[in-house]
Design a protein around this motif. Structure first.
Motif, short mmCIF file in Angstrom:
data_model
loop_
_atom_site.label_atom_id
_atom_site.label_comp_id
_atom_site.label_asym_id
_atom_site.label_seq_id
_atom_site.Cartn_x
_atom_site.Cartn_y
_atom_site.Cartn_z
N GLY A 1 0.24 -15.87 -11.50
CA GLY A 1 0.94 -14.64 -11.13
C GLY A 1 0.20 -13.86 -10.06
O GLY A 1 0.80 -13.36 -9.10
N LYS A 2 -1.12 -13.77 -10.20
CA LYS A 2 -1.92 -13.06 -9.20
C LYS A 2 -1.88 -13.76 -7.84
O LYS A 2 -1.79 -13.11 -6.80
CB LYS A 2 -3.37 -12.93 -9.67
N TYR B 1 9.24 -19.49 -11.94
CA TYR B 1 8.03 -19.67 -11.13
C TYR B 1 8.31 -20.60 -9.96
O TYR B 1 7.88 -20.35 -8.83
CB TYR B 1 6.89 -20.24 -11.98
N VAL C 1 10.72 -11.04 -10.79
CA VAL C 1 9.57 -11.22 -9.90
C VAL C 1 8.37 -10.42 -10.43
O VAL C 1 7.24 -10.92 -10.42
CB VAL C 1 9.91 -10.81 -8.45
N ARG D 1 2.80 -13.16 -1.64
CA ARG D 1 3.91 -12.28 -1.26
C ARG D 1 3.42 -11.16 -0.35
O ARG D 1 4.01 -10.89 0.71
CB ARG D 1 4.56 -11.67 -2.51
N GLU E 1 4.75 -12.06 -11.44
CA GLU E 1 3.48 -11.58 -10.90
C GLU E 1 2.53 -11.09 -12.00
O GLU E 1 1.32 -11.13 -11.84
CB GLU E 1 3.71 -10.48 -9.87
N LYS E 2 3.08 -10.61 -13.10
CA LYS E 2 2.25 -10.18 -14.22
C LYS E 2 1.77 -11.35 -15.07
O LYS E 2 0.93 -11.19 -15.94
CB LYS E 2 3.02 -9.21 -15.11
N GLN F 1 8.68 -6.93 -3.48
CA GLN F 1 9.19 -7.67 -4.64
C GLN F 1 10.69 -7.86 -4.52
O GLN F 1 11.21 -8.92 -4.87
CB GLN F 1 8.83 -6.94 -5.93
N ILE G 1 0.55 -15.62 -6.72
CA ILE G 1 1.89 -15.41 -6.17
C ILE G 1 1.98 -14.02 -5.55
O ILE G 1 2.52 -13.86 -4.45
CB ILE G 1 2.96 -15.62 -7.26
N ARG G 2 1.46 -13.02 -6.24
CA ARG G 2 1.47 -11.65 -5.71
C ARG G 2 0.72 -11.59 -4.38
O ARG G 2 1.19 -10.98 -3.42
CB ARG G 2 0.86 -10.68 -6.71
N GLU G 3 -0.45 -12.21 -4.31
CA GLU G 3 -1.23 -12.22 -3.08
C GLU G 3 -0.46 -12.89 -1.94
O GLU G 3 -0.46 -12.38 -0.81
CB GLU G 3 -2.56 -12.94 -3.30
#
Length: 82
Positions: A11-12, A54, A39, A18, A43-44, A25, A14-16
């Motif tokens: 999740g982390k 995912y 989303v 993005r 990310e969490k 988001q 993916i957030r990075e």
């Protein structure tokens, strides 16, 4: 290795990705065909999110999963588990 830690790491990452691409988001949700709330859950590292969600997010970011040996958890990651 605890599976929840692996999902949290995913999740982390993916957030990075993005954020590095300058997407919100909401933008990513639209590209992936998901809701913004989904989303956020991805990310969490929510355990209730399907592998399909995912995969859709990764596809929208032009990324894929790679299976590599797991690294030992950091103290920060261990703290987040408890």
């Amino acid at each position: 290795m605890d599976y929840s830690l692996l999902i949290c790491r995913l999740g982390k990452q993916i957030r990075e990705k993005r954020m590095n691409r300058g997407l919100t988001q909401a933008n990513l949700a639209e590209l992936a065909g998901l809701t913004r709330q989904k989303v956020i859950a991805v990310e969490k590292g929510s355990l209730s999110v399907s592998m399909s969600a995912y995969a859709r997010v990764l596809g929208a970011l032009d990324c894929e999963l790679a299976v590599i040996p797991a690294a030992m958890p950091t103290l920060e990651e261990l703290g987040e588990l408890f």
